[in-house]
Design an enzyme around this catalytic site. Structure first.
Site, PDB file in Angstrom:
ATOM      1  N   ILE A  28       1.008  -1.548  -0.293  1.00 50.86           N
ATOM      2  CA  ILE A  28       0.220   0.066  -0.206  1.00 50.86           C
ATOM      3  C   ILE A  28       1.018   1.348  -0.350  1.00 50.86           C
ATOM      4  O   ILE A  28       0.599   1.937  -1.583  1.00 50.86           O
ATOM      5  CB  ILE A  28      -1.110   0.087   1.304  1.00 50.86           C
ATOM      6  CG1 ILE A  28      -2.069  -0.886   0.958  1.00 50.86           C
ATOM      7  CG2 ILE A  28      -1.415   1.398   1.561  1.00 50.86           C
ATOM      8  CD1 ILE A  28      -2.839  -1.189   2.171  1.00 50.86           C
TER       9      ILE A  28
ATOM     10  N   LYS B   7      15.098  -3.266  -1.650  1.00 47.66           N
ATOM     11  CA  LYS B   7      13.448  -3.396  -1.828  1.00 47.66           C
ATOM     12  C   LYS B   7      13.911  -1.534  -1.345  1.00 47.66           C
ATOM     13  O   LYS B   7      12.512  -1.415  -2.479  1.00 47.66           O
ATOM     14  CB  LYS B   7      12.962  -3.862  -0.852  1.00 47.66           C
ATOM     15  CG  LYS B   7      13.091  -5.440  -0.815  1.00 47.66           C
ATOM     16  CD  LYS B   7      11.925  -5.735   0.529  1.00 47.66           C
ATOM     17  CE  LYS B   7      11.275  -7.464   0.118  1.00 47.66           C
ATOM     18  NZ  LYS B   7      10.176  -7.725   1.147  1.00 47.66           N
TER      19      LYS B   7
ATOM     20  N   ASN C  71       2.020   4.366   7.233  1.00 48.84           N
ATOM     21  CA  ASN C  71       1.744   3.128   6.584  1.00 48.84           C
ATOM     22  C   ASN C  71       2.249   2.098   7.204  1.00 48.84           C
ATOM     23  O   ASN C  71       2.022   0.872   6.844  1.00 48.84           O
ATOM     24  CB  ASN C  71       1.664   3.217   5.233  1.00 48.84           C
ATOM     25  CG  ASN C  71       1.506   1.905   4.926  1.00 48.84           C
ATOM     26  OD1 ASN C  71       0.615   1.264   4.602  1.00 48.84           O
ATOM     27  ND2 ASN C  71       2.938   1.349   3.735  1.00 48.84           N
TER      28      ASN C  71
ATOM     29  N   TYR D 126      -2.233  -7.836  17.095  1.00 45.97           N
ATOM     30  CA  TYR D 126      -2.241  -6.560  15.509  1.00 45.97           C
ATOM     31  C   TYR D 126      -3.737  -5.818  15.289  1.00 45.97           C
ATOM     32  O   TYR D 126      -3.615  -4.632  15.814  1.00 45.97           O
ATOM     33  CB  TYR D 126      -1.697  -7.613  14.648  1.00 45.97           C
ATOM     34  CG  TYR D 126      -2.050  -7.359  13.492  1.00 45.97           C
ATOM     35  CD1 TYR D 126      -1.326  -6.711  12.669  1.00 45.97           C
ATOM     36  CD2 TYR D 126      -3.435  -7.140  13.172  1.00 45.97           C
ATOM     37  CE1 TYR D 126      -1.220  -5.784  11.358  1.00 45.97           C
ATOM     38  CE2 TYR D 126      -3.508  -6.675  10.924  1.00 45.97           C
ATOM     39  CZ  TYR D 126      -2.617  -5.756  10.764  1.00 45.97           C
ATOM     40  OH  TYR D 126      -2.752  -4.692  10.027  1.00 45.97           O
TER      41      TYR D 126
ATOM     42  N   LYS E 230      -4.305  -1.982  15.739  1.00 43.51           N
ATOM     43  CA  LYS E 230      -5.766  -1.519  14.921  1.00 43.51           C
ATOM     44  C   LYS E 230      -6.745  -0.987  15.215  1.00 43.51           C
ATOM     45  O   LYS E 230      -6.774   0.744  15.303  1.00 43.51           O
ATOM     46  CB  LYS E 230      -5.769  -2.501  13.765  1.00 43.51           C
ATOM     47  CG  LYS E 230      -4.070  -2.773  12.598  1.00 43.51           C
ATOM     48  CD  LYS E 230      -3.512  -1.803  12.636  1.00 43.51           C
ATOM     49  CE  LYS E 230      -2.596  -2.450  11.198  1.00 43.51           C
ATOM     50  NZ  LYS E 230      -1.634  -0.780  10.678  1.00 43.51           N
TER      51      LYS E 230
ATOM     52  N   THR F 113      -1.257  -6.694  -0.151  1.00 40.37           N
ATOM     53  CA  THR F 113       0.157  -6.737   0.063  1.00 40.37           C
ATOM     54  C   THR F 113       1.424  -8.229   0.183  1.00 40.37           C
ATOM     55  O   THR F 113       0.640  -9.162   0.479  1.00 40.37           O
ATOM     56  CB  THR F 113       0.105  -6.193   1.023  1.00 40.37           C
ATOM     57  OG1 THR F 113       0.190  -6.934   2.010  1.00 40.37           O
ATOM     58  CG2 THR F 113      -1.220  -5.042   0.457  1.00 40.37           C
TER      59      THR F 113
END
Length: 258
Positions: free
Chosen positions: A17, A41, A86, A149, A153, A184
């Site tokens: 993303i 990367k 992000n 996780y 969030k 992703t």
């Protein structure tokens, strides 16, 4: 172009993303700093993005790395108009099988580092600037094994509203994009190593009303709308990009066949 003359920071901008957002920002006139942990990367992403991109290798779990990142952006660009926080990681944290270190590693990257990144960026931001946080539908789905996780969030959702309240008098908007399952690399790393995106999509698609995973570009488009002047009247808001998973779950193919 919407972002001509603007400068943006996209953390985790070397893939997924984040890279899709950085690519769109550059295409629409912005100068963009992206971060990543993997040098190869990062260099590949910058090469594709072109001369209006700045690659910063940084482990945002380290507060000193965040400070160094912001200093490099200040030295190169002078100011920031957009921050897309992000960067994030996933990892299984099931009850009865999780160490404190494993749990806290997810919190440190997904929550603490986001707070510290926004805090460090603020001196470079002025009225009319925009901050976008990357949340997740996992904040509410109760998926087994995802405690850390999901907690981070949910924390992003709450933290974004606090940021918006604190920064509204400075003319800085804060909003959140909430992706559902998205194509992703996060699905093929760590505990999921060896999995493929196609296999993951085939397994998850029946639970998604639209019948497929979102693309990174679709999530990025929502984030960039929130970053743009088209959203000048929007703060403390969210855009959910999940194919109807949370808003219309009874539309899923799996339930329709039940």
């Amino acid at each position: 172009m919407r972002f001509t003359g603007k400068t943006a920071l996209v953390t985790g901008g070397n893939s997924g993303i984040g890279f899709a957002a950085a690519k769109r920002l550059v295409a629409e006139g912005a100068r963009v700093a992206i971060t990543g942990r993997d040098r190869a990367k990062l260099d590949s992403a910058v090469s594709e993005l072109g001369p209006n991109a700045l690659g910063i290798q940084a482990d945002l779990d380290d507060p000193s790395a965040i400070d160094a990142m912001i200093q490099q952006i200040k030295d190169t660009y002078g100011s920031l108009d957009i921050v897309f926080a992000n960067a994030g990681i996933s990892g299984p944290t099931p009850l009865g099988g999780t160490t404190a270190a494993a749990f806290e590693a997810v919190l440190r990257t997904n929550l603490t580092a986001v707070f510290l990144t926004v805090q460090a960026a603020l001196p470079l931001m002025g009225a009319g600037s925009s901050i976008i946080l990357n949340g997740s539908v996992m904040r509410e789905l109760g998926s087994p094994g995802s405690a850390a996780y999901s907690a981070t969030k949910a924390g992003i959702t709450g933290m974004a509203k606090v940021f918006a309240a604190e920064l509204v008098t400075r003319g800085i908007r804060v909003n959140t994009v909430i992706p559902g399952g998205t194509r992703t690399p996060i699905w093929t790393r760590g505990a999921r190593a060896g999995a493929t995106l196609d296999g993951t999509e085939a397994a998850l698609a029946p639970r998604i009303p639209l019948g497929r995973l979102a693309t990174p570009e679709e999530v990025a488009a929502a984030a960039l709308f929130l970053a743009s002047d088209d959203a000048a009247g929007i703060t403390a808001a969210e855009i959910v990009v999940d194919g109807g998973t949370t808003g219309a779950p009874w539309g899923s193919q799996a339930l329709g066949q039940a």
